[in-house]
Design a protein around this motif. Structure first.
Motif, short mmCIF file in Angstrom:
data_model
loop_
_atom_site.label_atom_id
_atom_site.label_comp_id
_atom_site.label_asym_id
_atom_site.label_seq_id
_atom_site.Cartn_x
_atom_site.Cartn_y
_atom_site.Cartn_z
N SER A 168 -2.42 -111.96 128.66
CA SER A 168 -1.03 -111.69 128.29
C SER A 168 -0.92 -110.27 127.75
O SER A 168 -1.68 -109.88 126.87
N LEU A 169 0.07 -109.54 128.25
CA LEU A 169 0.25 -108.15 127.83
C LEU A 169 1.51 -107.95 127.01
O LEU A 169 2.07 -106.85 126.97
N ALA A 170 1.98 -109.01 126.33
CA ALA A 170 3.14 -108.90 125.45
C ALA A 170 3.10 -109.99 124.41
O ALA A 170 2.75 -111.14 124.72
N LEU A 223 2.85 -118.80 125.96
CA LEU A 223 1.64 -119.49 126.42
C LEU A 223 1.11 -120.44 125.37
O LEU A 223 0.73 -121.58 125.67
N PHE A 224 1.09 -120.01 124.11
CA PHE A 224 0.63 -120.90 123.05
C PHE A 224 1.56 -122.09 122.88
O PHE A 224 1.12 -123.21 122.61
N SER A 225 2.86 -121.88 123.03
CA SER A 225 3.81 -122.98 122.86
C SER A 225 3.60 -124.06 123.91
O SER A 225 3.95 -125.22 123.69
N LEU A 226 3.01 -123.68 125.05
CA LEU A 226 2.75 -124.64 126.12
C LEU A 226 1.34 -125.22 126.04
O LEU A 226 0.91 -125.95 126.94
N GLY A 227 0.62 -124.91 124.97
CA GLY A 227 -0.72 -125.45 124.79
C GLY A 227 -1.78 -124.75 125.62
O GLY A 227 -2.81 -125.33 125.96
N LEU A 228 -1.54 -123.48 125.93
CA LEU A 228 -2.45 -122.73 126.80
C LEU A 228 -3.32 -121.73 126.03
O LEU A 228 -3.85 -120.79 126.63
N GLY A 229 -3.47 -121.93 124.74
CA GLY A 229 -4.28 -121.02 123.94
C GLY A 229 -5.71 -120.89 124.45
O GLY A 229 -6.27 -119.79 124.48
N VAL A 281 -2.32 -112.20 135.24
CA VAL A 281 -1.94 -111.28 134.17
C VAL A 281 -0.43 -111.42 134.01
O VAL A 281 0.33 -111.27 134.97
N PHE A 282 -0.01 -111.69 132.78
CA PHE A 282 1.39 -111.97 132.45
C PHE A 282 1.91 -110.77 131.67
O PHE A 282 1.53 -110.55 130.53
N LEU A 313 12.35 -118.76 131.72
CA LEU A 313 10.99 -118.22 131.86
C LEU A 313 9.95 -119.24 131.40
O LEU A 313 8.93 -119.42 132.06
N ILE A 314 10.21 -119.89 130.28
CA ILE A 314 9.26 -120.90 129.79
C ILE A 314 9.09 -122.01 130.82
O ILE A 314 7.98 -122.49 131.07
N LYS A 315 10.20 -122.43 131.46
CA LYS A 315 10.12 -123.47 132.49
C LYS A 315 9.32 -122.98 133.70
O LYS A 315 8.52 -123.73 134.27
N THR A 316 9.52 -121.72 134.05
CA THR A 316 8.78 -121.16 135.19
C THR A 316 7.29 -121.09 134.89
O THR A 316 6.45 -121.46 135.72
N VAL A 317 6.94 -120.62 133.69
CA VAL A 317 5.52 -120.57 133.31
C VAL A 317 4.94 -121.98 133.26
O VAL A 317 3.79 -122.21 133.63
N GLY A 318 5.76 -122.94 132.81
CA GLY A 318 5.32 -124.32 132.81
C GLY A 318 4.99 -124.82 134.21
O GLY A 318 4.03 -125.58 134.41
#
Length: 322
Positions: free
Chosen positions: A74-76, A83-89, A130-131, A165-170
């Motif tokens: 992640s670059l931002a 990403l963390f909110s989706l459990g992707l830490g 890369v996001f 965006l969150i839905k798309t990343v999901g």
């Protein structure tokens, strides 16, 4: 580089000077249009994602994911929070030096800063994705793509764009249920705040992006939307760019009733703002309606953008939140 991009660069450069006080801004200007997933969002969230999955990012880049990415850079800061909110830490293998929330983000390897991206190290980490925030640098993008790394680019400027965006990343990461939960909570909180403020008398508000030269949150910035949703009337709403320089004379003439700024440095504290020449005639200053807001919340278009809305609403209409 056109004038809009020049304005964006100037604002980001100013924001970068606030590193010492942890002001990690992601605000910038782009005529953004974060697209909804083609499928109905609710249907997607309740079913498994089918791969291969084709995605077109905000800047027209088309990518095909054969499976959910397992290693992500992640670059931002705002993207890291998503990403963390989706459990992707655990899937994050690289972040920037600005990525400081949640606390676990600080433990991740840093592969970039505001000024520089360590492209060699990113390639060594072999991420699947890369996001990045905004379109990025063309040469860096090409180098990453040549290394077989997928680069997706987004720059949301509204609450709805962040939600999409969150839905798309999901979808990309096969975390649709998590994305639905996060976005539902965001929508519920937004609706609750808007319900409180929708019928109130509008209050004239100024949001200071920078103090020297004085720079405002103008039309097209996500702070402009937050002010409006919070029951405020942004006095810079008719500016010619999202982050315009704003004459002090115009500020005094338009006379905001509430003055907002990020709590990032002494020069922009309520006490310092009060001491500026000419400001003593402004209603917000006379009535002590100067509010310093948590910078990392109000500067990041990520999951906490609804918390930023609440902070702004409480500053503009404190009587509604007693």
């Amino acid at each position: 580089m056109n004038n809009m991009r020049k304005n964006k660069f100037v604002v980001l450069l100013l924001i970068s000077l606030l590193i010492m006080t942890l002001f990690v801004g992601c605000t910038s200007n782009n005529q953004s249009n974060v697209k909804e997933p083609k499928e109905n969002s609710n249907e997607v969230s309740k079913s498994a994602v089918e791969y291969p999955l084709e995605i077109e990012d905000q800047f027209g880049n088309k990518l095909v994911f054969e499976k959910a990415p397992e290693k992500i850079v992640s670059l931002a800061p705002s993207h890291t929070e998503i990403l963390f909110s989706l459990g992707l830490g655990d899937n994050l293998v690289g972040v920037t030096s600005f990525c400081d929330y949640p606390e676990e983000a600080k433990t991740k390897e840093q592969v970039g800063s505001f000024k520089e991206i360590n492209i060699e190290r990113i390639i060594e980490l072999e991420p699947d994705m890369v996001f990045q925030y905004g379109p990025g640098d063309e040469s860096i993008n090409n180098n990453l793509k040549e290394a077989g790394i997928k680069v997706i680019s987004y720059e949301p400027e509204t609450i709805d764009e962040v939600i999409n965006l969150i839905k798309t990343v999901g979808m990309i990461t096969n975390k649709t249920e998590e994305a639905e939960k996060v976005t539902k909570e965001m929508i519920d909180k937004k609706n609750s705040i808007v319900e409180k403020t929708k019928d109130v008398e509008k209050v004239k508000v100024f949001y200071e992006i920078w103090h020297d030269p004085l720079t405002a949150a103008g039309p097209g910035s996500f702070m402009d939307e937050l002010i409006t949703l919070a029951g405020g009337d942004n006095i810079a709403k008719d500016a010619d760019s999202p982050y315009p320089q704003f004459d002090v004379e115009k500020l005094i003439e338009r006379d905001p009733e509430v003055y907002l700024a990020a709590a990032d440095m002494e020069e922009r504290s309520p006490e310092s703002i009060k001491q500026r020449p000419g400001y003593e005639s402004i209603t917000a200053i006379k009535n002590d309606k100067i509010y310093s807001l948590e910078p990392n919340i109000v500067s990041r278009p990520g999951p906490r953008i609804v918390e930023a809305l609440e902070l702004v609403a409480k500053a503009i209409h404190p009587e509604l939140f007693k």
